[in-house]
Scaffold this motif. Sequence first.
Motif, PDB file in Angstrom:
ATOM      1  N   VAL A 167       8.623  15.431  -9.942  1.00  0.00           N
ATOM      2  CA  VAL A 167       8.308  16.707 -10.956  1.00  0.00           C
ATOM      3  C   VAL A 167       8.543  17.689 -10.360  1.00  0.00           C
ATOM      4  CG1 VAL A 167       6.236  17.690 -12.267  1.00  0.00           C
ATOM      5  CG2 VAL A 167       6.374  15.240 -12.285  1.00  0.00           C
ATOM      6  N   ALA A 168       8.132  17.993  -9.077  1.00  0.00           N
ATOM      7  CA  ALA A 168       8.180  19.336  -8.524  1.00  0.00           C
ATOM      8  C   ALA A 168       9.593  19.689  -8.404  1.00  0.00           C
ATOM      9  CB  ALA A 168       7.328  19.510  -7.135  1.00  0.00           C
ATOM     10  N   GLY A 169      10.222  18.826  -7.796  1.00  0.00           N
ATOM     11  CA  GLY A 169      11.954  19.198  -7.655  1.00  0.00           C
ATOM     12  C   GLY A 169      12.442  19.426  -9.178  1.00  0.00           C
ATOM     13  N   GLY A 186       0.957  14.909 -10.046  1.00  0.00           N
ATOM     14  CA  GLY A 186       2.397  15.493 -10.344  1.00  0.00           C
ATOM     15  C   GLY A 186       2.016  16.940 -11.232  1.00  0.00           C
ATOM     16  N   ALA A 187       0.868  17.044 -12.069  1.00  0.00           N
ATOM     17  CA  ALA A 187       0.758  18.310 -12.875  1.00  0.00           C
ATOM     18  C   ALA A 187       0.392  19.490 -11.957  1.00  0.00           C
ATOM     19  CB  ALA A 187      -0.457  18.128 -13.668  1.00  0.00           C
ATOM     20  N   ARG A 188      -0.404  19.461 -11.151  1.00  0.00           N
ATOM     21  CA  ARG A 188      -0.485  20.356 -10.092  1.00  0.00           C
ATOM     22  C   ARG A 188       0.683  20.738  -9.241  1.00  0.00           C
ATOM     23  NH1 ARG A 188      -5.621  21.179  -5.492  1.00  0.00           N
ATOM     24  NH2 ARG A 188      -4.702  23.118  -4.943  1.00  0.00           N
ATOM     25  N   SER A 189       1.356  19.707  -8.858  1.00  0.00           N
ATOM     26  CA  SER A 189       2.776  19.878  -7.978  1.00  0.00           C
ATOM     27  C   SER A 189       3.804  20.874  -9.036  1.00  0.00           C
ATOM     28  CB  SER A 189       3.516  18.577  -7.664  1.00  0.00           C
ATOM     29  OG  SER A 189       4.173  18.110  -8.641  1.00  0.00           O
ATOM     30  N   ALA A 247       2.906  11.522 -19.373  1.00  0.00           N
ATOM     31  CA  ALA A 247       1.573  11.565 -18.985  1.00  0.00           C
ATOM     32  C   ALA A 247       1.271  11.093 -17.344  1.00  0.00           C
ATOM     33  CB  ALA A 247       0.646  11.195 -19.943  1.00  0.00           C
ATOM     34  N   ASP A 248       2.240   9.889 -17.109  1.00  0.00           N
ATOM     35  CA  ASP A 248       1.766   9.178 -15.718  1.00  0.00           C
ATOM     36  C   ASP A 248       2.328  10.040 -14.650  1.00  0.00           C
ATOM     37  OD1 ASP A 248       4.063   8.413 -17.128  1.00  0.00           O
ATOM     38  OD2 ASP A 248       4.167   6.390 -16.164  1.00  0.00           O
ATOM     39  N   SER A 249       3.547  10.826 -15.149  1.00  0.00           N
ATOM     40  CA  SER A 249       4.117  11.418 -13.989  1.00  0.00           C
ATOM     41  C   SER A 249       3.285  12.816 -13.810  1.00  0.00           C
ATOM     42  CB  SER A 249       5.443  12.180 -14.360  1.00  0.00           C
ATOM     43  OG  SER A 249       6.253  11.055 -14.751  1.00  0.00           O
ATOM     44  N   SER A 250       2.399  13.211 -14.484  1.00  0.00           N
ATOM     45  CA  SER A 250       1.548  14.184 -14.631  1.00  0.00           C
ATOM     46  C   SER A 250       0.103  13.809 -13.915  1.00  0.00           C
ATOM     47  CB  SER A 250       1.067  14.701 -16.038  1.00  0.00           C
ATOM     48  OG  SER A 250       0.698  15.862 -16.005  1.00  0.00           O
ATOM     49  N   TRP A 251      -0.385  12.587 -14.158  1.00  0.00           N
ATOM     50  CA  TRP A 251      -1.492  12.177 -13.594  1.00  0.00           C
ATOM     51  C   TRP A 251      -1.328  11.491 -12.347  1.00  0.00           C
ATOM     52  CZ3 TRP A 251      -1.787   9.417 -18.822  1.00  0.00           C
ATOM     53  CH2 TRP A 251      -1.470   7.851 -18.462  1.00  0.00           C
ATOM     54  N   SER A 252      -0.205  10.840 -12.109  1.00  0.00           N
ATOM     55  CA  SER A 252      -0.149  10.157 -10.758  1.00  0.00           C
ATOM     56  C   SER A 252      -0.121  11.108  -9.684  1.00  0.00           C
ATOM     57  CB  SER A 252       1.271   9.053 -10.904  1.00  0.00           C
ATOM     58  OG  SER A 252       1.022   8.442 -11.908  1.00  0.00           O
TER      59      SER A 252
END
Length: 515
Positions: A135-137, A3-6, A160-165
Motif C-alpha cells: 500500500v505505501a509504495g 496498511g491504512a496507517r501506512s 479492505a484486507d490490504s487496509s486492515w492487515s
Amino acid sequence: MNGARSLLSTLVDAGVDVCFANPGTSEMHFVAALDDVPAMRGVLCLFEGVVTGAADGYGRVADRPAATLLHLGPGLGNGLANLHNARRARTPVVNIVGDHATYHGRYDAPLQSDIASIAGAVSGWYRSSARAGDVAGDAADAVAAALGPPGCVATLVLPADSSWSESSTGPCPPRPRGRPSVVPADTVEEVAKALRSGERSALFLGGTAVRADALLAASRVAAATGAALLGETFPANLERGAGVPAVERLAYLAEMAQAQLEGVRHLVLVDAKAPVSFFAYPGKASDLVPAGCTVHTLARPGEDAGGALEALAEVLGAPPDGSVLAAAVRPDRPTGAVSTESLAAAVGATLPEGAIVVDEGNTSGLFVSGATAGAPRHDWLTLTGGAIGIGLPMATGAAVAAPERPVLCLEADGSAMYTLQALWSQAREGLNVTTVVLSNRSYAILNMELHRVGADAGGPQARRLLDLTDPDLDFCDLARGMGVPARRVENAEDLVTALEAGFAEPGPTLVEVPL
Ligand SMILES: Cc1ncc(C[n+]2csc(CCOP(=O)(O)OP(=O)(O)O)c2C)c(N)n1
Ligand SMILES: [Mg+2]
C-alpha cells in the motif's frame, strides 16, 4: 502499523494532507487511522460529486493533490462527472477507492462491481494494492503519477484486507518530483520563424500557459510580433486582472470562435489542444482551425510552457519589459434592477485582491469576465470538461487550499442543484466562500441549444424539461437548511452590499439573485 496507517503517513509525507471523503464499511480502517495520523485533514462531503469536485478545486489552486476517499464502484461512479472535469483540467488528484477484501470478491457480494472499468474513464494511472505491504509504495507512486506533469487522476484501489492487515514495510518516502520537460530549441525556432512571417498569427494558450508568468512571456511575444493572444474556452486556472496580461478566451459558440480565428495563418498551441466545436451541429464544422491555417505546437501538456514562451520571446528579441498589462479599472457600483449586466458590474466593482472566482455561471454569468478584466488580480476556475455540477464543490476545495483568499462562486441555478450538498461542508469547515446563485429558473442554455441543433421549436412538453419552475427552488431556504446564511437580493445596491459582506466575513454565505 496496518496498511491504512501506512497509506495515510505516506500521503502526508508526500504533501497530500487533505482528504475529501465519503466513506463506507470497506474504508473503516482508513477512517480509524485518521486519528493516528492527525496531519491528514479529513473533510466529509455528503455526495461523491462533492468529494471529487472539491479535490479538483483544491488541486487547481494548491498545485498539489488532495486525496479522495470513495466507496467501491458505486461511490466512484457517483463522483465520475467531476473526475472527468479534473481529467480535462489535468488536475493532480489522488483518488482512493475502497474495495472489498481481496478474498471476498469471488462471492460477488452486492457492492461488488467493475471498479477498473469505471476508473478507466478518468484515470491517468490505476493500481489496486493486493497486499498491505504494497500500500505505501503504491501510494507514493500514485502521488507521483498524479503530480505528473501533466497532472492526472491517479486511482488507487484499497481492498479492505490490504487496509486492515499489518504492513510489512510501513510508510514509504516520497518519490522524486517530476519536472516539466524542456521544449527543444528547434521547436522554439520553428515557431519563431512562423511568427516572423508577417502572416496573421495567434498563440492559443491553455493549461499552465495561462498562469501569470507564462502570460507575461506570451504578451512579450505578442507585442513583438503582432500575434493575438487567445485562451482556451474553459481554462483550469486562468490568472487575470490588473497587472496581468489579458488573454481573450475563445468563445463557446462555434460561430463566434470562428470569427475570432478568421484569417489566422499560424496558430501556435501552448499547452492546449487545437480548437474544436464543443458540440456537433448539423451542417457545421467540428474543427475550428480555419482553412489554410498551419497549426504549430510550442508546448504539449507536461512540457515547460512558461519556459518555452520565455525562450520564444528571447529568440524574437522581445524586450523584457515588453508585456502589455491589464490596467486597473473597475466598473461603477451598479444601481437599479438586477440583470446579467448589473450582476457583472457588481462583481467587477467589489472583487477583492487575490480572490478565486469559480465560474459556473453559465448563460447568466456571461458578462462577468469582461467586467472583472481590470479588477485586482485574481484566479478564474472554469468548467473544463463541460460536466455541470462542479461549481459549489470546486469552490469548497479551493477554499480549503487557500483559506486566506476569498472565494466567489458564480453558480447557475440548474448546475447548483447537482451538488448542493457542498454548502454543508463549507459551513462545517468554516470556508470563506460567497456563492451567488444565478436564478433564472431555467436550463437556459438548453433552450438556446434546442434551436441551434435544429430540433423543432419545442412544445410545452419539451419546454417542461428545460424549465426549473413548478415548484420554484428557494435557494435561501436550502442554504439555511445546511447551515449557510443566505439572502435574496432584489436590486443591484443590495447585491453590492451582499457581495462586500460575503467577501469580508469569514465562513460561507449564499446570495440568491433572481434573473
Ligand atoms: C453532468 C451533466 N449533465 C447534464 C448536462 C447538460 N446540460 C448542459 S447545460 C444544462 C443546464 C444548465 O442550466 P443552468 O445551470 O441553470 O445554467 P443556465 O443555462 O440557466 O445559464 C444541462 C442540464 C451537462 N452539461 N453535464
Ligand atoms: Mg439556469
